[in-house]
Motif scaffolding. Structure first.
Motif, PDB file in Angstrom:
ATOM      1  N   GLN A  14       0.834  -1.194   0.000  1.00  0.00           N
ATOM      2  CA  GLN A  14       0.000   0.000   0.000  1.00  0.00           C
ATOM      3  C   GLN A  14       0.875   1.254   0.000  1.00  0.00           C
ATOM      4  N   ASN A  15       0.313   2.331  -0.499  1.00  0.00           N
ATOM      5  CA  ASN A  15       1.053   3.602  -0.501  1.00  0.00           C
ATOM      6  C   ASN A  15       1.511   3.991   0.907  1.00  0.00           C
ATOM      7  N   SER A  16       0.673   3.681   1.866  1.00  0.00           N
ATOM      8  CA  SER A  16       0.949   4.095   3.246  1.00  0.00           C
ATOM      9  C   SER A  16       2.178   3.419   3.840  1.00  0.00           C
ATOM     10  N   GLY A  17       2.651   2.365   3.204  1.00  0.00           N
ATOM     11  CA  GLY A  17       3.805   1.654   3.723  1.00  0.00           C
ATOM     12  C   GLY A  17       5.140   2.261   3.359  1.00  0.00           C
ATOM     13  N   TYR A  18       5.102   3.382   2.624  1.00  0.00           N
ATOM     14  CA  TYR A  18       6.335   3.960   2.099  1.00  0.00           C
ATOM     15  C   TYR A  18       6.456   5.418   2.499  1.00  0.00           C
ATOM     16  N   THR A  19       7.649   5.775   2.909  1.00  0.00           N
ATOM     17  CA  THR A  19       7.913   7.111   3.406  1.00  0.00           C
ATOM     18  C   THR A  19       8.522   8.028   2.353  1.00  0.00           C
ATOM     19  N   TYR A  20       9.381   7.468   1.541  1.00  0.00           N
ATOM     20  CA  TYR A  20      10.119   8.266   0.567  1.00  0.00           C
ATOM     21  C   TYR A  20       9.706   7.879  -0.850  1.00  0.00           C
ATOM     22  N   TRP A  21       9.544   8.903  -1.679  1.00  0.00           N
ATOM     23  CA  TRP A  21       9.086   8.692  -3.045  1.00  0.00           C
ATOM     24  C   TRP A  21       9.981   9.431  -4.019  1.00  0.00           C
ATOM     25  N   GLY A  22      10.203   8.804  -5.149  1.00  0.00           N
ATOM     26  CA  GLY A  22      10.911   9.481  -6.223  1.00  0.00           C
ATOM     27  C   GLY A  22       9.924  10.131  -7.166  1.00  0.00           C
ATOM     28  N   GLN A  23      10.456  10.878  -8.121  1.00  0.00           N
ATOM     29  CA  GLN A  23       9.591  11.426  -9.153  1.00  0.00           C
ATOM     30  C   GLN A  23       9.208  10.283 -10.088  1.00  0.00           C
ATOM     31  N   GLY A  24       8.183  10.423 -10.818  1.00  0.00           N
ATOM     32  CA  GLY A  24       7.715   9.342 -11.665  1.00  0.00           C
ATOM     33  C   GLY A  24       8.395   9.318 -13.013  1.00  0.00           C
ATOM     34  N   THR A  25       8.254   8.185 -13.675  1.00  0.00           N
ATOM     35  CA  THR A  25       8.709   8.042 -15.056  1.00  0.00           C
ATOM     36  C   THR A  25       7.552   7.466 -15.865  1.00  0.00           C
ATOM     37  N   GLN A  26       7.275   8.091 -16.991  1.00  0.00           N
ATOM     38  CA  GLN A  26       6.104   7.732 -17.785  1.00  0.00           C
ATOM     39  C   GLN A  26       6.371   6.485 -18.628  1.00  0.00           C
ATOM     40  N   VAL A  27       5.448   5.560 -18.556  1.00  0.00           N
ATOM     41  CA  VAL A  27       5.462   4.383 -19.419  1.00  0.00           C
ATOM     42  C   VAL A  27       4.180   4.393 -20.238  1.00  0.00           C
TER      43      VAL A  27
END
Length: 126
Positions: free
Chosen positions: A109-122
């Motif tokens: 789940q999203n809630s399990g993660y603290t740090y996020w990178g920017q996205g990359t489009q596929v």
């Protein structure tokens, strides 16, 4: 913690892409490393997770058998190898780092993660 995702692009259905997530410090060895994706008009959803500290991987049912997640503590990088791509795989893909217990449901789940990178489009064309 800093995360940098790359490798996205435009591919035809049935094709392959490999995404990379370069992390700062010793992130890959210390955190569970997740991949998520968000399609237009939809919520961000779990794709896969690699954990060096737990010694395991997990996948969303929608990508099992087609995607493979892996990582290197030495290179501090995580990869998402995507094969047999479908138009429904089109999304912005994000990598994330978290340290919830491996058996906790929040790992997917999203809630399990603290740090996020920017996205990359596929983008997968039919």
């Amino acid at each position: 913690v800093q995360l940098q995702a790359s490798g996205g692009g435009l591919v035809q259905a049935g094709g392959s892409l490999r995404l990379s997530c370069a992390a700062s410090g010793r992130t890959v060895s210390n955190y569970h490393m997740g991949w998520f994706r968000q399609a237009p008009g939809k919520e961000r959803e779990f794709v896969a997770v690699f954990s060096s500290r737990a010694g395991g991987t997990r996948y969303a049912d929608s990508v099992k058998g087609r995607f493979t997640v892996s990582g290197s503590n030495l290179k501090n990088t995580v990869w998402l190898q995507m094969s047999s791509l479908k138009p429904e795989d089109t999304a912005v893909y994000y990598c994330a780092a978290g340290n919830r217990p491996w058996g906790d449901r929040s790992i997917v789940q999203n809630s399990g993660y603290t740090y996020w990178g920017q996205g990359t489009q596929v983008t997968v064309s039919s």
